[in-house]
Design an enzyme around this catalytic site. Structure first.
Site, PDB file in Angstrom:
ATOM      1  CB  CYS A  70      -0.919  -0.072   1.224  1.00 55.70           C
ATOM      2  SG  CYS A  70      -1.526   1.480   1.865  1.00 55.70           S
ATOM      3  CB  CYS A  73       0.641   1.766   4.123  1.00 52.10           C
ATOM      4  SG  CYS A  73      -1.091   1.301   4.130  1.00 52.10           S
TER       5      CYS A  73
END
Ligand code: ZN
Length: 146
Positions: A70, A73
């Site tokens: 991600c 992230c």
């Protein structure tokens, strides 16, 4: 965090043993079992083994639900790391890999990541989704956790 008990119990970031400490001394405290510093200025890696101990301690627990694939992230990671320095010892910060610990992510119905959830006494009290700047994250946590 004026409403926290004193002394309070908190889980060691290394061995997850519950330690009972006076609030005035907890920032410099060491674990009674493994002698690690109770605060290291960085998030704890949360797993099925230690999640309950950290979530259920007297300190509010701020969790970053993330995954390796991600992009946002990864962008959030250094911010969350810095937030640990800003929020300890009033909060414990932890990172939960939603791939490695899928059951915990499912229990809290984490769908979009990054998701930050604030726990107190084992219960979710607030959550926010998406990467955010350090100051916004710190303010959000203090407001929600106070
Ligand atoms: Zn320990």
């Amino acid at each position: 965090m004026s409403d926290l008990p004193d002394p309070l119990t908190l889980a060691c970031p290394v061995c997850a043993t519950r330690n009972r400490v006076e609030r005035a001394r907890m920032a410099e405290g060491r674990c009674g079992k493994c002698r690690s510093a109770l605060f290291e200025g960085r998030p704890v890696v949360l797993t099925a083994e230690n999640f309950g101990k950290h979530a259920g301690s007297d300190l509010p627990l701020l969790v970053d639900f993330w995954a390796e694939w991600c992009g946002p992230c990864r962008q959030m990671a250094p911010v969350f790391e810095a937030a640990a320095g800003a929020l300890e010892p009033d909060f414990r910060l932890g990172k939960l890999d939603t791939e490695a610990e899928a059951a915990i992510a499912a229990r809290y119905a984490v769908q979009a990541i990054p998701t930050m959830i604030l726990f107190r006494n084992g219960r979710e009290i607030a959550r926010t989704m998406g990467a955010m700047p350090l100051q916004a994250l710190v303010s959000w946590a203090r407001q929600a956790g106070g």
